[in-house]
Design an enzyme around this catalytic site. Structure first.
Site, PDB file in Angstrom:
ATOM      1  N   LEU A  55      37.213  51.104 -33.518  1.00  0.00           N
ATOM      2  CA  LEU A  55      36.732  52.188 -33.133  1.00  0.00           C
ATOM      3  C   LEU A  55      37.661  53.102 -32.304  1.00  0.00           C
ATOM      4  O   LEU A  55      38.479  52.495 -31.518  1.00  0.00           O
ATOM      5  CB  LEU A  55      35.530  52.019 -32.311  1.00  0.00           C
ATOM      6  CG  LEU A  55      34.168  51.437 -33.057  1.00  0.00           C
ATOM      7  CD1 LEU A  55      33.194  51.160 -32.023  1.00  0.00           C
ATOM      8  CD2 LEU A  55      33.769  52.336 -34.111  1.00  0.00           C
ATOM      9  N   ASP A  56      37.871  54.248 -32.367  1.00  0.00           N
ATOM     10  CA  ASP A  56      38.860  55.176 -31.302  1.00  0.00           C
ATOM     11  C   ASP A  56      38.456  54.706 -30.057  1.00  0.00           C
ATOM     12  O   ASP A  56      37.296  54.378 -29.719  1.00  0.00           O
ATOM     13  CB  ASP A  56      38.352  56.644 -31.592  1.00  0.00           C
ATOM     14  CG  ASP A  56      38.995  57.086 -33.053  1.00  0.00           C
ATOM     15  OD1 ASP A  56      39.652  56.515 -33.653  1.00  0.00           O
ATOM     16  OD2 ASP A  56      38.541  58.028 -33.686  1.00  0.00           O
ATOM     17  N   LYS A  57      39.578  55.003 -29.204  1.00  0.00           N
ATOM     18  CA  LYS A  57      39.461  54.825 -27.784  1.00  0.00           C
ATOM     19  C   LYS A  57      38.130  55.309 -27.272  1.00  0.00           C
ATOM     20  O   LYS A  57      37.366  54.678 -26.444  1.00  0.00           O
ATOM     21  CB  LYS A  57      40.549  55.326 -27.065  1.00  0.00           C
ATOM     22  CG  LYS A  57      40.406  55.038 -25.509  1.00  0.00           C
ATOM     23  CD  LYS A  57      41.587  55.554 -24.833  1.00  0.00           C
ATOM     24  CE  LYS A  57      41.315  55.583 -23.444  1.00  0.00           C
ATOM     25  NZ  LYS A  57      42.782  56.046 -22.754  1.00  0.00           N
TER      26      LYS A  57
END
Length: 352
Positions: A169-171
């Site tokens: 998942l993106d940050k």
């Protein structure tokens, strides 16, 4: 490619490699008692492919560069023979891979970082990741990542590539991630992701009033100019995102987005490409339209992309049972929706 035709046998435990192994010694003799190979039969559908291309598809938990280096080192053999990366595969060859597992001391360090683990057994664990946590070290984020936390939580992940992380998942995206605790589980999960049988549903608040539920089928690749961004590109990899309208507001829409593929920034890129970027997205940006100045400013100030991985479903690597997990909406997105609903009610009252 139909990966299910590939018969993979994995050892119950892969021993750590000898630390002074020379990468230049392509003819060195491997010691079976120190390393057990991953073995599989090349599927007939791979006929004509280069060895390194096939391995990149079947074993994506390792980078293509690493697989190519293993071929040069003699750690990957076809029918018992050392071959080159350009070796053509025609199907039914026995491929043996002797993985070089990088120890935690060589690459990553364990850190006592709290994790919200909602499920765990001997084979997998499911984490509810908060927004702001980087999944894998890199690009200046070498500490405080999910990987660092996982290595502290489960020491056996030292011997699993990428500490068992099979998707990201993106940050600043919150929500559910599954982690493999063994190489066997990792192979199973990677195969499920390749075959698009892992169900991943996200909640997304996008700018603009989406007219109907639909899908975006558009390839995604690296942006030709801004290399930190992704973009819809004819040179990219196939990507498909389904979206369903859950709730409509003045100037934005709550969607459920379901992934068929898992490209970098996929939902963010696809929604931006059809004119509905995510609220708060700092990269794939847009300005609110058809809403009050107050609500427009409120949405512009949302501190991250309004994206949450809410549901995850997959076949358990050990017994094959379909398992599902759900994650509650985080406080910041819940507050955003409450504010949007409140504004919607007040606006409807004002028109009477």
């Amino acid at each position: 490619m139909r990966i299910k035709r590939c018969h993979i046998k994995l050892p119950l435990e892969t021993e750590k490699t000898i630390k002074n192994y020379s990468a230049k010694s392509s003819s060195s003799t491997l010691t079976p008692q120190l390393e057990s190979p991953i073995e599989f039969i090349a599927p007939l559908t791979s006929a004509g492919q280069r060895l390194d291309q096939l391995l990149a598809q079947l074993l994506p938990q390792w980078s293509r560069n690493r697989l190519q280096s293993w071929i040069l080192e003699g750690r990957i053999r076809v029918d018992g023979h050392i071959v080159s990366a350009k070796q053509k595969i025609w199907g039914n060859e026995k491929i043996s891979v002797y993985p070089h597992i990088v120890s935690v001391n060589e690459a990553h360090t364990a850190e006592a970082i709290p994790l919200n683990i909602i499920y765990e057994d001997a084979h997998i664990l499911v984490v509810d990741k908060p927004a702001g946590m980087v999944v894998h070290p890199g690009n200046g984020n070498w500490q405080g990542t999910l990987l660092n936390a996982l290595l502290h939580h489960a020491h056996q992940l030292n011997d699993v590539p990428r500490a068992g992380i099979v998707h990201r998942l993106d940050k600043d995206t919150s929500g559910l991630l599954v982690v493999a605790k063994t190489i066997e589980a990792q192979i199973s999960l990677v195969r499920q992701l390749q075959q698009h049988t892992v169900k991943r549903d996200y909640l997304a608040v996008v700018l603009g009033e989406v007219k109907q539920s639909s899908y975006v089928d558009a390839p995604i690749g690296r942006h030709p100019v801004q290399r930190t961004k992704m973009a819809v590109s004819s040179q990219g990899k196939p990507a498909r995102t389904h979206y369903q309208i859950l709730e409509a507001f003045h100037g934005c829409t709550l969607l459920r987005c379901s992934l068929e593929t898992g490209r970098t920034h996929q939902i963010r890129v696809h929604m931006h490409s059809i004119g509905h970027p995510l609220v708060g997205d700092p990269i794939y940006t847009g300005r609110p339209r058809k809403t009050s100045p107050f609500m427009a400013q409120f949405m512009m100030q949302f501190p991250r992309q309004a994206l949450h991985a809410q549901q995850l479903s997959l076949a358990h690597p050990q017994h094959g049972e379909i398992m599902s997990w759900y994650s509650d909406l985080p406080d910041d997105m819940d507050s955003l929706l409450q504010a949007l609903r409140s504004k919607q009610i007040s606006s409807s009252h004002g028109t009477r």
